[in-house]
Design a protein around this motif. Structure first.
Motif, PDB file in Angstrom:
ATOM      1  N   GLU A 131      -8.046   1.166  20.529  1.00 26.46           N
ATOM      2  CA  GLU A 131      -8.985   0.708  21.568  1.00 26.46           C
ATOM      3  C   GLU A 131     -10.442   0.932  21.164  1.00 26.46           C
ATOM      4  OE1 GLU A 131      -7.898   2.659  25.159  1.00 26.46           O
ATOM      5  OE2 GLU A 131      -6.054   1.497  25.440  1.00 26.46           O
ATOM      6  N   VAL A 132     -10.718   1.989  20.385  1.00 27.69           N
ATOM      7  CA  VAL A 132     -12.105   2.282  20.019  1.00 27.69           C
ATOM      8  C   VAL A 132     -12.484   1.729  18.649  1.00 27.69           C
ATOM      9  CG1 VAL A 132     -12.117   4.384  21.422  1.00 27.69           C
ATOM     10  CG2 VAL A 132     -11.650   4.556  18.970  1.00 27.69           C
ATOM     11  N   ALA A 133     -11.489   1.413  17.799  1.00 29.63           N
ATOM     12  CA  ALA A 133     -11.757   1.038  16.412  1.00 29.63           C
ATOM     13  C   ALA A 133     -12.084  -0.446  16.287  1.00 29.63           C
ATOM     14  CB  ALA A 133     -10.558   1.380  15.536  1.00 29.63           C
ATOM     15  N   ASN A 134     -12.862  -0.759  15.249  1.00 26.03           N
ATOM     16  CA  ASN A 134     -13.076  -2.150  14.851  1.00 26.03           C
ATOM     17  C   ASN A 134     -11.913  -2.652  14.007  1.00 26.03           C
ATOM     18  OD1 ASN A 134     -16.112  -0.724  14.487  1.00 26.03           O
ATOM     19  ND2 ASN A 134     -16.021  -2.524  15.802  1.00 26.03           N
ATOM     20  N   ARG A 135     -11.520  -1.840  13.037  1.00 27.43           N
ATOM     21  CA  ARG A 135     -10.406  -2.183  12.162  1.00 27.43           C
ATOM     22  C   ARG A 135      -9.500  -0.971  12.015  1.00 27.43           C
ATOM     23  NH1 ARG A 135     -11.173  -2.813   7.217  1.00 27.43           N
ATOM     24  NH2 ARG A 135     -13.221  -1.827   7.046  1.00 27.43           N
ATOM     25  N   ALA A 136      -8.276  -1.220  11.499  1.00 28.92           N
ATOM     26  CA  ALA A 136      -7.328  -0.123  11.377  1.00 28.92           C
ATOM     27  C   ALA A 136      -6.413  -0.330  10.185  1.00 28.92           C
ATOM     28  CB  ALA A 136      -6.492   0.007  12.646  1.00 28.92           C
ATOM     29  N   TYR A 137      -5.928   0.792   9.682  1.00 26.85           N
ATOM     30  CA  TYR A 137      -4.927   0.821   8.617  1.00 26.85           C
ATOM     31  C   TYR A 137      -3.763   1.678   9.095  1.00 26.85           C
ATOM     32  CZ  TYR A 137      -8.705  -0.686   5.430  1.00 26.85           C
ATOM     33  OH  TYR A 137      -9.738  -1.366   4.812  1.00 26.85           O
ATOM     34  N   ILE A 138      -2.536   1.254   8.781  1.00 26.78           N
ATOM     35  CA  ILE A 138      -1.347   2.037   9.099  1.00 26.78           C
ATOM     36  C   ILE A 138      -0.788   2.591   7.797  1.00 26.78           C
ATOM     37  CG2 ILE A 138       0.919   2.068  10.214  1.00 26.78           C
ATOM     38  CD1 ILE A 138      -1.328   1.362  12.132  1.00 26.78           C
ATOM     39  N   LEU A 139      -0.705   3.926   7.716  1.00 31.07           N
ATOM     40  CA  LEU A 139      -0.254   4.609   6.505  1.00 31.07           C
ATOM     41  C   LEU A 139       1.195   5.054   6.677  1.00 31.07           C
ATOM     42  CD1 LEU A 139      -1.347   5.675   3.735  1.00 31.07           C
ATOM     43  CD2 LEU A 139      -1.841   7.838   4.908  1.00 31.07           C
ATOM     44  N   ALA A 140       2.016   4.764   5.673  1.00 30.54           N
ATOM     45  CA  ALA A 140       3.417   5.206   5.674  1.00 30.54           C
ATOM     46  C   ALA A 140       3.814   5.531   4.246  1.00 30.54           C
ATOM     47  CB  ALA A 140       4.329   4.125   6.244  1.00 30.54           C
ATOM     48  N   GLU A 141       4.297   6.752   4.031  1.00 27.07           N
ATOM     49  CA  GLU A 141       4.765   7.197   2.720  1.00 27.07           C
ATOM     50  C   GLU A 141       3.722   6.966   1.621  1.00 27.07           C
ATOM     51  OE1 GLU A 141       8.556   5.414   2.032  1.00 27.07           O
ATOM     52  OE2 GLU A 141       9.500   6.469   3.709  1.00 27.07           O
ATOM     53  N   GLY A 142       2.469   7.286   1.951  1.00 24.14           N
ATOM     54  CA  GLY A 142       1.422   7.256   0.951  1.00 24.14           C
ATOM     55  C   GLY A 142       0.859   5.894   0.627  1.00 24.14           C
ATOM     56  N   GLN A 143       1.222   4.876   1.409  1.00 28.97           N
ATOM     57  CA  GLN A 143       0.708   3.530   1.199  1.00 28.97           C
ATOM     58  C   GLN A 143       0.349   2.903   2.540  1.00 28.97           C
ATOM     59  OE1 GLN A 143       4.258   2.015  -0.874  1.00 28.97           O
ATOM     60  NE2 GLN A 143       2.971   1.701  -2.684  1.00 28.97           N
ATOM     61  N   PHE A 144      -0.635   2.002   2.529  1.00 28.87           N
ATOM     62  CA  PHE A 144      -0.946   1.262   3.740  1.00 28.87           C
ATOM     63  C   PHE A 144       0.023   0.093   3.877  1.00 28.87           C
ATOM     64  CE2 PHE A 144      -5.408   2.975   3.116  1.00 28.87           C
ATOM     65  CZ  PHE A 144      -5.291   3.875   4.167  1.00 28.87           C
ATOM     66  N   VAL A 145       0.697   0.042   5.019  1.00 26.75           N
ATOM     67  CA  VAL A 145       1.688  -1.006   5.254  1.00 26.75           C
ATOM     68  C   VAL A 145       1.163  -2.085   6.199  1.00 26.75           C
ATOM     69  CG1 VAL A 145       3.653   0.486   4.766  1.00 26.75           C
ATOM     70  CG2 VAL A 145       2.757   0.373   7.106  1.00 26.75           C
ATOM     71  N   MET A 146       0.060  -1.821   6.886  1.00 23.19           N
ATOM     72  CA  MET A 146      -0.600  -2.802   7.736  1.00 23.19           C
ATOM     73  C   MET A 146      -2.094  -2.512   7.722  1.00 23.19           C
ATOM     74  SD  MET A 146       1.753  -3.031  11.200  1.00 23.19           S
ATOM     75  CE  MET A 146       0.758  -4.365  11.872  1.00 23.19           C
ATOM     76  N   SER A 147      -2.897  -3.568   7.833  1.00 25.54           N
ATOM     77  CA  SER A 147      -4.329  -3.389   8.000  1.00 25.54           C
ATOM     78  C   SER A 147      -4.897  -4.651   8.616  1.00 25.54           C
ATOM     79  CB  SER A 147      -5.020  -3.097   6.662  1.00 25.54           C
ATOM     80  OG  SER A 147      -4.901  -4.206   5.778  1.00 25.54           O
ATOM     81  N   GLY A 148      -6.037  -4.496   9.289  1.00 22.47           N
ATOM     82  CA  GLY A 148      -6.681  -5.648   9.899  1.00 22.47           C
ATOM     83  C   GLY A 148      -7.492  -5.248  11.104  1.00 22.47           C
TER      84      GLY A 148
END
Length: 233
Positions: A198-215
């Motif tokens: 809700e507060v962020a402009n963009r986001a990254y989802i981290l799983a097992e040391g890698q980003f699996v989603m971003s945008g």
């Protein structure tokens, strides 16, 4: 402002980060989200110079910092507020704040202290109080305020809502918005997914040391893949 490419890092024989790419632009709030043990704190510690990058590049404000010391990284204006608050419990609130300007912005210590007190009025009320006697929420305010004393160009907030009541979490995220409105770029590293989005402009989802989603944060919040990527469902 911050650009990371192909970052690998870990501890001993353990590889934690596996080719991370991330960017934070000037004026943004960027959320890095993930559950426990996926590498969020390792990412923060590597950016801050506490953990040495094995391969990859970290650029801050155009200069490479992956081989710099934590002190020199702080001097550039990249400030890390660590998980667990890490305040000095036997010092007063004011003494804790003043230590935040030890390596940067020392000449404007009094001015910056007043700025922190304006954002966190409770710290002004308790400026002579021993920090270890503050509530959990007040200690988190103090940790963030200490970071602001160094006049950050980018501040990394590592799990700031951890251990706080729902009411204090709401207050904390309102304060994050206020800090951002004052011109501070923020990298928000959290498990609290929806409020961070809700507060962020963009986001990254981290799983097992890698980003699996971003945008864009709004796109990720509405993406049906979020639950699977974040929770592994």
């Amino acid at each position: 402002m911050l650009a990371i490419e192909g970052l690998h890092a870990g501890y001993g024989e353990t590889q934690v980060l596996r080719g991370v790419d991330l960017a934070v632009n000037d004026g943004e709030i960027v959320a890095v989200l993930g559950s426990n043990g996926v590498g969020k704190s390792t990412l923060n510690r590597t950016i801050s110079g506490i953990v040495r990058a094995r391969t990859g590049t970290i650029r801050f404000d155009g200069g490479r910092i992956e081989r710099e010391t934590p002190r020199s990284i702080v001097a550039r204006g990249l400030i890390h507020v660590p998980e667990g608050r890490r305040i000095f419990p036997n010092l007063t609130v004011r003494e804790n704040l003043d230590l935040g300007s030890y390596a940067r912005a020392g000449r404007r210590r009094a001015q910056n202290r007043e700025r922190v007190f304006a954002i966190f009025p409770r710290l002004r009320e308790r400026h002579t109080q021993i920090a270890g006697t503050l509530s959990g929420g007040e200690q988190q305010m103090l940790a963030i305020g200490r970071g602001l004393m160094a006049e950050p160009r980018l501040i990394i907030l590592d799990e700031p809502s951890l251990g706080l009541s729902p009411l204090l979490v709401e207050e904390l995220f309102a304060l994050i918005r206020r800090i951002h409105a004052e011109g501070v770029s923020i990298m928000l590293v959290e498990q609290n997914v929806m409020q961070s989005l809700e507060v962020a402009n963009r986001a990254y989802i981290l799983a097992e040391g890698q980003f699996v989603m971003s945008g864009a944060a709004s796109d990720i919040a509405s993406d049906p893949e979020l639950k699977r990527a974040y929770l592994g469902l």
